[in-house]
Design an enzyme around this catalytic site. Sequence first.
Site, PDB file in Angstrom:
ATOM      1  N   VAL A  96       0.860  -1.191   0.000  1.00  0.00           N
ATOM      2  CA  VAL A  96       0.000   0.000   0.000  1.00  0.00           C
ATOM      3  C   VAL A  96       0.891   1.235   0.000  1.00  0.00           C
ATOM      4  O   VAL A  96       1.815   1.345   0.810  1.00  0.00           O
ATOM      5  CB  VAL A  96      -0.923   0.025   1.244  1.00  0.00           C
ATOM      6  CG1 VAL A  96      -1.721   1.320   1.277  1.00  0.00           C
ATOM      7  CG2 VAL A  96      -1.862  -1.171   1.241  1.00  0.00           C
ATOM      8  N   ALA A 140       4.465   4.096   2.970  1.00  0.00           N
ATOM      9  CA  ALA A 140       3.967   2.866   2.344  1.00  0.00           C
ATOM     10  C   ALA A 140       4.052   1.743   3.371  1.00  0.00           C
ATOM     11  O   ALA A 140       4.655   1.915   4.441  1.00  0.00           O
ATOM     12  CB  ALA A 140       4.807   2.507   1.128  1.00  0.00           C
ATOM     13  N   LYS A 141       3.468   0.636   3.099  1.00  0.00           N
ATOM     14  CA  LYS A 141       3.646  -0.550   3.932  1.00  0.00           C
ATOM     15  C   LYS A 141       3.341  -1.774   3.092  1.00  0.00           C
ATOM     16  O   LYS A 141       2.459  -1.738   2.223  1.00  0.00           O
ATOM     17  CB  LYS A 141       2.686  -0.517   5.131  1.00  0.00           C
ATOM     18  CG  LYS A 141       3.113  -1.441   6.256  1.00  0.00           C
ATOM     19  CD  LYS A 141       4.178  -0.807   7.113  1.00  0.00           C
ATOM     20  CE  LYS A 141       4.646  -1.710   8.215  1.00  0.00           C
ATOM     21  NZ  LYS A 141       5.522  -0.991   9.151  1.00  0.00           N
ATOM     22  N   GLY A 142       4.066  -2.848   3.362  1.00  0.00           N
ATOM     23  CA  GLY A 142       3.805  -4.110   2.675  1.00  0.00           C
ATOM     24  C   GLY A 142       3.590  -5.199   3.699  1.00  0.00           C
ATOM     25  O   GLY A 142       3.999  -5.064   4.857  1.00  0.00           O
TER      26      GLY A 142
END
Length: 420
Positions: A60, A105-107
């Site tokens: 994201v 962001a983040k994953g």
Amino acid sequence: MQDTNITYDTLLTTIDQAAALLGLQEADYIMLKYPERALTVSIPVEMDHGGIQVFTGYRVQHSTSRGPCKGGLRYHPGVELDEVKAMAALMTLKCAVVNIPYGGAKGAVKVDPAALSRQELKRLTRRYTAMILPLIGPEKDIPAPDVGTNEEVMGWIMDTYSMFKGYTVPGIVTGKPLDIGGSLGRREATGRGVTLITRETLHRLGRPMLGTTVAIQGMGAVGGTTAKLLDLEGCKIVAVSDVSGGLYKRSGLDIPDILTYMQDHPGGFLSGYNGEGIKHITNEALLTLDTDILIPAALENQLTLDVAPRVRAKIIVEAANGPTTSDADRVFEQMGVIVVPDILVNAGGVVVSYFEWIQNIQSLTWDEEAVNRTLEQIMIRAFNEIWQAAARRGITLRLSAYMLAIDRVVKAKKIRGVFP
Ligand code: NAD
């Protein structure tokens, strides 16, 4: 364990409060409420014993207003898209709080990394990287370690991305091993930042570090380093825990011995550690111990409405992301507990990730002293800005931090305007 999913709604409530205090109209900050992009991928992995298992992964990107996206990659069986969206937004705010030129962001991959062999984990990581390839890049989005991932995983991402490009791209991830472009000081950076912020908080309150009692939930990359550094600074660490439970000793734990035990028992848990005078306690008992400082350094939503009224620490230093639910936060405010917020406290990791990225794109190497000194300057500057504004306005440190961050992101958005 409590529900570990921090909902996007909780975050939006705080954003609304801070925006109202800043006098913003909804049109000024409405874009902050939506991630710019959210990608869901299905990751097929050939398992060691035959057959294929398909895992769900996410990346994201919340905001690119202030620069490329930056954010960790989490491997955990409980992750959901809503939580990843919230953590991506937290990253935008965190980067703005410490004023580094990134968006958030983040994953995540919905997987228990401990249940996979090293080879399965490698195949999972390489396939996940290939599937999010259109989104990532040193000028676009730069992943880093988070819960369940580590330097080795970052190395696999770097190699996979480089193979697709046809040349080596160290700046694609941070938190890599030193030998392939990692930064000195990165491994300890988040815990070092937590320690600096704890020190500054005590300093502002006119209290010494020496003898201050501390309980730390979580003994991973962040909690373990924080325990080590606070112990060196003279704090008395009376309790620590991991997913298996906690250790408690009123006169103070032998942190170097516990860390050595953890190193000698990779994959082992604290529940297996024994020492003179040590009591084994639950994670919930740790949260409600009578200590000066409580440091949640594990997962989100640990301090809930249920636990909050029983918390006896007078200072909470949020090393984890989102450890306090918004209703618990209100209880702490009423109780006069000082909550030092996550987007400030654990920003040390992304600050040194930023240094690592700078070194990679300039093909330079900083010495550790330069890394730690510059980290300290940035953390203390952000702490002072947030503390002073909170005192001036009579608001919580969390609202103050959100106001500082939102103001910076909204300014960038305004200057750039809305495309087209
Ligand atoms: P990690 O995987 O290295 O360690 C997590 C620790 O928490 C482990 O000791 C684990 O046993 C423990 N834990 C898990 N569930 C628990 C529970 N229910 N009760 C008690 N302990 C539990 O992860 P980490 O990198 O140390 O991250 C910890 C927190 O800090 C996360 O919220 C993460 O998002 C945040 N954070 C990490 C970094 C970083 O640089 N690694 C940077 C900023 C923020």
